[in-house]
Write a protein that holds these residues in place. Structure first.
Motif, PDB file in Angstrom:
ATOM      1  N   GLU A   1       0.834  -1.201   0.000  1.00 27.25           N
ATOM      2  CA  GLU A   1       0.000   0.000   0.000  1.00 27.25           C
ATOM      3  C   GLU A   1       0.867   1.247   0.000  1.00 27.25           C
ATOM      4  O   GLU A   1       1.878   1.306   0.693  1.00 27.25           O
ATOM      5  CB  GLU A   1      -0.878   0.056   1.251  1.00 27.25           C
ATOM      6  CG  GLU A   1      -1.907  -1.023   1.353  1.00 27.25           C
ATOM      7  CD  GLU A   1      -2.682  -0.966   2.668  1.00 27.25           C
ATOM      8  OE1 GLU A   1      -3.727  -1.624   2.724  1.00 27.25           O
ATOM      9  OE2 GLU A   1      -2.256  -0.278   3.617  1.00 27.25           O
ATOM     10  N   TYR A   2       0.418   2.246  -0.755  1.00 27.70           N
ATOM     11  CA  TYR A   2       1.015   3.577  -0.675  1.00 27.70           C
ATOM     12  C   TYR A   2       0.266   4.340   0.404  1.00 27.70           C
ATOM     13  O   TYR A   2      -0.950   4.196   0.552  1.00 27.70           O
ATOM     14  CB  TYR A   2       0.875   4.327  -2.001  1.00 27.70           C
ATOM     15  CG  TYR A   2       1.640   3.701  -3.141  1.00 27.70           C
ATOM     16  CD1 TYR A   2       3.021   3.800  -3.216  1.00 27.70           C
ATOM     17  CD2 TYR A   2       0.967   3.023  -4.153  1.00 27.70           C
ATOM     18  CE1 TYR A   2       3.718   3.228  -4.271  1.00 27.70           C
ATOM     19  CE2 TYR A   2       1.661   2.452  -5.206  1.00 27.70           C
ATOM     20  CZ  TYR A   2       3.024   2.557  -5.259  1.00 27.70           C
ATOM     21  OH  TYR A   2       3.716   1.990  -6.299  1.00 27.70           O
ATOM     22  N   ARG A   3       0.987   5.170   1.150  1.00 28.68           N
ATOM     23  CA  ARG A   3       0.374   5.956   2.208  1.00 28.68           C
ATOM     24  C   ARG A   3       0.906   7.379   2.180  1.00 28.68           C
ATOM     25  O   ARG A   3       2.030   7.629   1.775  1.00 28.68           O
ATOM     26  CB  ARG A   3       0.677   5.357   3.591  1.00 28.68           C
ATOM     27  CG  ARG A   3       0.075   3.983   3.845  1.00 28.68           C
ATOM     28  CD  ARG A   3      -1.424   4.112   3.995  1.00 28.68           C
ATOM     29  NE  ARG A   3      -2.043   2.847   4.302  1.00 28.68           N
ATOM     30  CZ  ARG A   3      -2.810   2.649   5.373  1.00 28.68           C
ATOM     31  NH1 ARG A   3      -3.001   3.610   6.241  1.00 28.68           N
ATOM     32  NH2 ARG A   3      -3.376   1.479   5.551  1.00 28.68           N
ATOM     33  N   ALA A   4       0.078   8.310   2.674  1.00 28.82           N
ATOM     34  CA  ALA A   4       0.494   9.696   2.865  1.00 28.82           C
ATOM     35  C   ALA A   4       1.064   9.827   4.267  1.00 28.82           C
ATOM     36  O   ALA A   4       0.752   9.038   5.156  1.00 28.82           O
ATOM     37  CB  ALA A   4      -0.705  10.629   2.698  1.00 28.82           C
ATOM     38  N   MET A   5       1.916  10.827   4.455  1.00 22.09           N
ATOM     39  CA  MET A   5       2.425  11.099   5.799  1.00 22.09           C
ATOM     40  C   MET A   5       1.339  11.818   6.587  1.00 22.09           C
ATOM     41  O   MET A   5       0.540  12.558   6.043  1.00 22.09           O
ATOM     42  CB  MET A   5       3.679  11.973   5.732  1.00 22.09           C
ATOM     43  CG  MET A   5       4.889  11.191   5.254  1.00 22.09           C
ATOM     44  SD  MET A   5       6.408  12.120   5.363  1.00 22.09           S
ATOM     45  CE  MET A   5       6.504  12.508   7.085  1.00 22.09           C
ATOM     46  N   GLY A   6       1.359  11.611   7.896  1.00 24.47           N
ATOM     47  CA  GLY A   6       0.369  12.234   8.762  1.00 24.47           C
ATOM     48  C   GLY A   6       0.814  13.586   9.288  1.00 24.47           C
ATOM     49  O   GLY A   6       1.795  14.168   8.832  1.00 24.47           O
ATOM     50  N   GLU A   7       0.111  14.021  10.288  1.00 24.00           N
ATOM     51  CA  GLU A   7       0.376  15.332  10.875  1.00 24.00           C
ATOM     52  C   GLU A   7       1.653  15.320  11.709  1.00 24.00           C
ATOM     53  O   GLU A   7       2.101  14.268  12.165  1.00 24.00           O
ATOM     54  CB  GLU A   7      -0.803  15.744  11.752  1.00 24.00           C
ATOM     55  CG  GLU A   7      -0.966  14.836  12.967  1.00 24.00           C
ATOM     56  CD  GLU A   7      -2.203  15.133  13.785  1.00 24.00           C
ATOM     57  OE1 GLU A   7      -2.060  15.612  14.924  1.00 24.00           O
ATOM     58  OE2 GLU A   7      -3.304  14.891  13.260  1.00 24.00           O
ATOM     59  N   LYS A   8       2.215  16.480  11.918  1.00 19.98           N
ATOM     60  CA  LYS A   8       3.397  16.629  12.755  1.00 19.98           C
ATOM     61  C   LYS A   8       3.004  16.333  14.197  1.00 19.98           C
ATOM     62  O   LYS A   8       1.999  16.853  14.700  1.00 19.98           O
ATOM     63  CB  LYS A   8       3.933  18.055  12.641  1.00 19.98           C
ATOM     64  CG  LYS A   8       5.134  18.328  13.522  1.00 19.98           C
ATOM     65  CD  LYS A   8       5.578  19.770  13.382  1.00 19.98           C
ATOM     66  CE  LYS A   8       6.648  20.100  14.394  1.00 19.98           C
ATOM     67  NZ  LYS A   8       7.040  21.517  14.329  1.00 19.98           N
ATOM     68  N   ILE A   9       3.795  15.487  14.878  1.00 15.09           N
ATOM     69  CA  ILE A   9       3.480  15.128  16.267  1.00 15.09           C
ATOM     70  C   ILE A   9       4.580  15.513  17.243  1.00 15.09           C
ATOM     71  O   ILE A   9       4.477  15.260  18.433  1.00 15.09           O
ATOM     72  CB  ILE A   9       3.156  13.622  16.391  1.00 15.09           C
ATOM     73  CG1 ILE A   9       4.329  12.760  15.921  1.00 15.09           C
ATOM     74  CG2 ILE A   9       1.880  13.287  15.619  1.00 15.09           C
ATOM     75  CD1 ILE A   9       4.166  11.275  16.202  1.00 15.09           C
ATOM     76  N   GLY A  10       5.658  16.133  16.753  1.00 15.93           N
ATOM     77  CA  GLY A  10       6.740  16.566  17.630  1.00 15.93           C
ATOM     78  C   GLY A  10       7.924  17.023  16.816  1.00 15.93           C
ATOM     79  O   GLY A  10       7.938  16.917  15.603  1.00 15.93           O
ATOM     80  N   SER A  11       8.923  17.566  17.494  1.00 18.62           N
ATOM     81  CA  SER A  11      10.173  17.996  16.870  1.00 18.62           C
ATOM     82  C   SER A  11      11.329  17.370  17.625  1.00 18.62           C
ATOM     83  O   SER A  11      11.212  17.083  18.833  1.00 18.62           O
ATOM     84  CB  SER A  11      10.302  19.519  16.909  1.00 18.62           C
ATOM     85  OG  SER A  11       9.298  20.122  16.139  1.00 18.62           O
ATOM     86  N   TYR A  12      12.464  17.207  16.954  1.00 20.34           N
ATOM     87  CA  TYR A  12      13.632  16.604  17.574  1.00 20.34           C
ATOM     88  C   TYR A  12      13.983  17.332  18.873  1.00 20.34           C
ATOM     89  O   TYR A  12      14.075  18.546  18.911  1.00 20.34           O
ATOM     90  CB  TYR A  12      14.818  16.639  16.604  1.00 20.34           C
ATOM     91  CG  TYR A  12      16.090  16.094  17.221  1.00 20.34           C
ATOM     92  CD1 TYR A  12      16.262  14.725  17.374  1.00 20.34           C
ATOM     93  CD2 TYR A  12      17.090  16.945  17.659  1.00 20.34           C
ATOM     94  CE1 TYR A  12      17.416  14.215  17.943  1.00 20.34           C
ATOM     95  CE2 TYR A  12      18.252  16.452  18.226  1.00 20.34           C
ATOM     96  CZ  TYR A  12      18.411  15.088  18.375  1.00 20.34           C
ATOM     97  OH  TYR A  12      19.543  14.590  18.948  1.00 20.34           O
TER      98      TYR A  12
END
Length: 190
Positions: free
Chosen positions: A170-181
């Protein structure tokens, strides 16, 4: 929660979808869709891609020891899938996919104009791993569409990359930002 032992495989989800462009000694360009690849080193910038020896791109890359790693956006999903479903031995994928070939700065392999990121790569080592050959390559030139930049950084929202989940195909899109390094240090997490 109980764990169930399953057959060993590459259960690394998601995998990045990349288009590898190469050019044979005859001058004919080719495109291949792959997901077996990623960052190997920061300094010098090195990437690795794994390509089956039976694929047309494998022999083209071995002949020239160079390729361009192109990152497509989601709006080019159909064309990207097509380039992984048809062999370059039988088809000129630049003509049949609708992608546009662009001259590179350093390597002879072409950039794909429609891809927002293009990394020109020179192969430093090839290792046969079994079903795939690993091409270890240095990024010798990089190009990015200005539209996907936020200042000097690439915006994932603007890039809109494609992911692939291999075992379920399956191809998928990336989701929302959930944090930063490093955010856990700021919030006392751990």
């Amino acid at each position: 929660m109980q764990k169930k032992k399953i057959k060993p495989s590459t259960y690394i989800y998601p995998a990045p979808v990349m288009l590898i462009s190469s050019r044979g000694r005859d001058g004919k360009p080719n495109i291949a869709t792959i997901s077996w690849g990623g960052v190997l080193c920061s300094d010098p910038p090195m990437v690795g891609i794994s390509v089956r020896p039976t694929r047309h791109s494998n022999s083209l890359i071995k002949d020239t020891m160079e390729f361009v790693l192109n990152i497509p956006s989601q709006k080019w999903l159909k064309e990207t899938d097509y380039c992984g479903s048809v062999s370059g031995r039988d088809s000129d994928k630049f003509l049949t996919s609708g992608f546009t070939s662009m001259e590179a700065d350093t390597v002879k392999a072409p950039l794909i104009k429609e891809c927002p990121i293009n990394l020109e790569c020179q192969v430093r080592q090839v290792i046969n791993l079994g079903s795939h050959d690993l091409f270890i390559a240095e990024v010798v030139s990089a190009h990015v569409d200005e539209e996907i930049l936020d200042g000097e950084k690439i915006s994932m929202d603007k890039l809109s990359p494609i992911s692939y989940c291999p075992n379920v195909q399956e191809y998928r899109a990336m989701g929302e930002k959930i944090g930063s390094y490093g955010f856990s240090k700021k919030t006392g997490g751990g």
